[in-house]
Design a protein around this motif. Structure first.
Motif, PDB file in Angstrom:
ATOM      1  N   LEU A  18      35.451  44.204  45.828  1.00  0.00           N
ATOM      2  CA  LEU A  18      35.860  44.920  44.610  1.00  0.00           C
ATOM      3  C   LEU A  18      35.285  46.321  44.655  1.00  0.00           C
ATOM      4  CD1 LEU A  18      35.018  42.132  41.988  1.00  0.00           C
ATOM      5  CD2 LEU A  18      37.085  42.402  43.384  1.00  0.00           C
ATOM      6  N   VAL A 120      39.980  45.650  37.985  1.00  0.00           N
ATOM      7  CA  VAL A 120      39.501  44.270  37.814  1.00  0.00           C
ATOM      8  C   VAL A 120      38.912  44.141  36.410  1.00  0.00           C
ATOM      9  CG1 VAL A 120      37.909  42.513  38.660  1.00  0.00           C
ATOM     10  CG2 VAL A 120      38.994  44.109  40.280  1.00  0.00           C
ATOM     11  N   LEU A 123      36.608  37.976  36.663  1.00  0.00           N
ATOM     12  CA  LEU A 123      36.520  37.213  37.909  1.00  0.00           C
ATOM     13  C   LEU A 123      36.591  35.738  37.584  1.00  0.00           C
ATOM     14  CD1 LEU A 123      33.595  39.072  39.664  1.00  0.00           C
ATOM     15  CD2 LEU A 123      35.922  38.820  40.538  1.00  0.00           C
ATOM     16  N   TRP A 130      36.887  33.057  45.078  1.00  0.00           N
ATOM     17  CA  TRP A 130      36.914  33.937  43.910  1.00  0.00           C
ATOM     18  C   TRP A 130      38.293  34.562  43.736  1.00  0.00           C
ATOM     19  CZ3 TRP A 130      32.444  34.518  41.070  1.00  0.00           C
ATOM     20  CH2 TRP A 130      31.265  34.049  41.677  1.00  0.00           C
ATOM     21  N   ALA A 132      40.114  37.827  41.504  1.00  0.00           N
ATOM     22  CA  ALA A 132      39.928  38.971  40.612  1.00  0.00           C
ATOM     23  C   ALA A 132      41.223  39.162  39.840  1.00  0.00           C
ATOM     24  CB  ALA A 132      39.617  40.220  41.425  1.00  0.00           C
ATOM     25  N   GLU A 148      30.697  42.685  45.466  1.00  0.00           N
ATOM     26  CA  GLU A 148      30.776  43.575  44.303  1.00  0.00           C
ATOM     27  C   GLU A 148      30.399  44.975  44.746  1.00  0.00           C
ATOM     28  OE1 GLU A 148      31.591  45.260  41.588  1.00  0.00           O
ATOM     29  OE2 GLU A 148      31.395  43.354  40.487  1.00  0.00           O
TER      30      GLU A 148
END
Ligand code: FAD
Length: 450
Positions: A18, A120, A123, A130, A132, A148
């Motif tokens: 991200l 985003v 989450l 995961w 987003a 992150e």
């Protein structure tokens, strides 16, 4: 994770990153080079001009970010007016961060990362990894491991160390094209960064204490008044036309946790952000990305290595932050004319995290070897507290061992050790010199004591 399973594309990627700043994009390149499928989700950033250190650009080059290196251009001359003295410093690369980041995204895509544009908002953690999602609930990307890298805009993790609250109020002007250069100058209640880009844009960025924050509505008037009162800054933009209003950015130094677990990690400014005076921001983000690639690679191939990875990541994070804090602190202390003014008093008093120290000897440390984190014996000196694993590709501890095990006489030492370590004698000779220079071998002696 099996190599064949690794994929990006529309399915679940191996790694979901991200944030597409220097940290996220360099990590994406490193991981795709190692064969991982990477999805990178990012949104537009705020406009900013910055000065990249020579080391930062060297890191981008090492990561293969050719577009970003081209966007960084040639280094500009840089000077500092500090404590009543003018000094010329190493140059810096003046960049428009929107152009630099666009180039970094092209580099990440060229390396094979799948890019998704979007903001985003949340989450979701499922059984396999995961996801987003944006504010409408649309899935922007998914991956088994989450990184992150949304910079200072990442949802906050608790701060472990925070410097004095610092704001940067910048304004861009337009003037005659062709000049390139930057200057930093101190004044009673802060310092200013002045930059001139070859396309004619000029920047005056005023860095002040959070307590002196002007009201947002008066930001531009406040900026104009401070610039008018600083002859150097006023001269820098004389005859130039403002391109918009002044804008404020938070520039407080803060160290959070890298938050490493078996399936997630924070990197870059999301883990720690440094004071711009240190000039280390982008360099630290890039250095972090190299370390993070080794961390992700290790966890993906050997989850039992997690304790070593955690130790490594925590140490690296604290160390990069401490170096940047120390560099900034030295500058703040060097300005003696306004020691009693709150801006300078607070910053000179903020104890930067102490730099790591260590006694001379051999220790086991988590280190990066071939893009993996492993515990190995390293040679530590007070000047090199992290320890040194190898010189010119020759591991130092096995070299010391080979000298203990082998015969002490006869033939050239570098050749004998080289044979047992399967290393060229020239490289072994360089490693042996390092051992002598750093007190691990008495000068001229062919093997360590007793
Ligand atoms: C005022 C100021 C001046 C600075 N000057 C310099 C300098 O001159 N030289 C220097 O080396 N460093 C400087 N820095 C530091 C430098 O900006 C950072 O250290 C560096 O950009 C960190 O890189 P990063 O990749 O971790 O984060 P960032 O560069 O912040 O990248 C984060 C990315 O995540 C994206 N993102 C954020 N939120 C979301 C979301 N919700 N969804 C999707 N994407 C998202 C952003 O748009 C951005 O693209 C300065 C910092 C400040 C505050």
């Amino acid at each position: 994770m099996d190599h064949q399973e690794r994929r990006g594309g529309h399915g679940m990627a191996d790694v979901l990153i991200l944030g597409g700043g220097p940290a996220g994009t360099v990590l994406a390149r490193r991981l795709t080079a190692l064969g991982y499928g990477v999805t990178l989700v990012t949104c537009a950033r705020r406009a900013a001009m910055e000065g990249l250190s020579l080391r930062a650009v060297e890191g981008l080059r090492r990561a293969g970010c050719t577009e970003a290196v081209a966007a960084a251009g040639r280094p500009a001359s840089r000077r500092v007016d500090w404590n009543g003295r003018r000094t010329a410093l190493n140059g810096e690369h003046l960049v428009d961060r929107n152009s630099l980041d666009a180039a970094l995204l092209r580099d990440a895509a060229a390396g094979g990362a799948v890019l998704t544009r979007g903001t985003v908002a949340a989450l979701e953690q499922g059984k396999n990894g995961w996801r987003a999602v944006d504010a409408t609930g649309a899935v922007l990307g998914s991956g088994r491991f989450l990184v992150e890298a949304r910079g200072r805009r990442a949802p906050n993790a608790p701060a472990r160390e925070t410097g004095p609250r610092t704001l940067a109020v910048g304004r861009v002007y337009h003037g005659p094209a062709g000049e390139l250069g930057s200057a930093a100058l101190s004044f009673a209640d802060g310092w200013a960064w002045l930059a001139a880009l070859p396309d004619g844009r000029r920047v005056v960025q005023l860095v002040i204490d959070g307590a002196d924050s002007p009201a947002r509505a008066n930001l531009t008037d406040w900026h104009e008044a401070v610039v008018a009162a600083l002859p150097e800054a006023a001269g820098w933009v004389a005859g130039c036309t403002p391109m918009g209003e002044a804008e404020v950015r938070d520039a407080t130094a803060v160290r959070r946790s890298p938050g490493v677990t078996a399936d997630r990690l924070r990197i870059g400014d999301a883990a720690f952000a440094v004071d711009p005076l240190s000039g280390h921001g982008v360099y630290a983000a890039v250095a972090w990305a190299f370390a993070a690639a080794a961390a992700v690679n290790t966890l993906a191939t050997d989850p039992t290595a997690w304790p070593a990875v955690e130790r490594f990541v925590e140490e690296r994070c604290a160390e990069l932050f401490a170096h940047a804090a120390d560099a900034g602190n030295q500058f703040y202390r060097a300005e003696e004319r306004w020691r009693d003014r709150p801006f300078w008093r607070r910053r000179a008093a903020w104890p930067p995290a102490p730099l790591p120290t260590a006694e001379h000897g051999i220790r086991r440390r988590a280190v990066v070897v071939n893009d993996r984190i492993e515990e190995r014996p390293v040679l530590v000196t007070p000047a090199l507290p992290r320890g040194v694993l190898a010189i010119g590709g020759v591991e130092l501890y096995p070299l010391l061992e080979s000298m203990n095990a082998g015969p002490s006489r006869g033939g050239d030492l570098a050749e004998r050790c080289g044979r047992s370590l399967v290393q060229p004698p020239g490289r072994v000779a360089a490693a042996l010199s390092w051992l002598v220079e750093n007190g691990f071998l008495p000068g001229g002696q062919s093997r360590p004591g007793p």
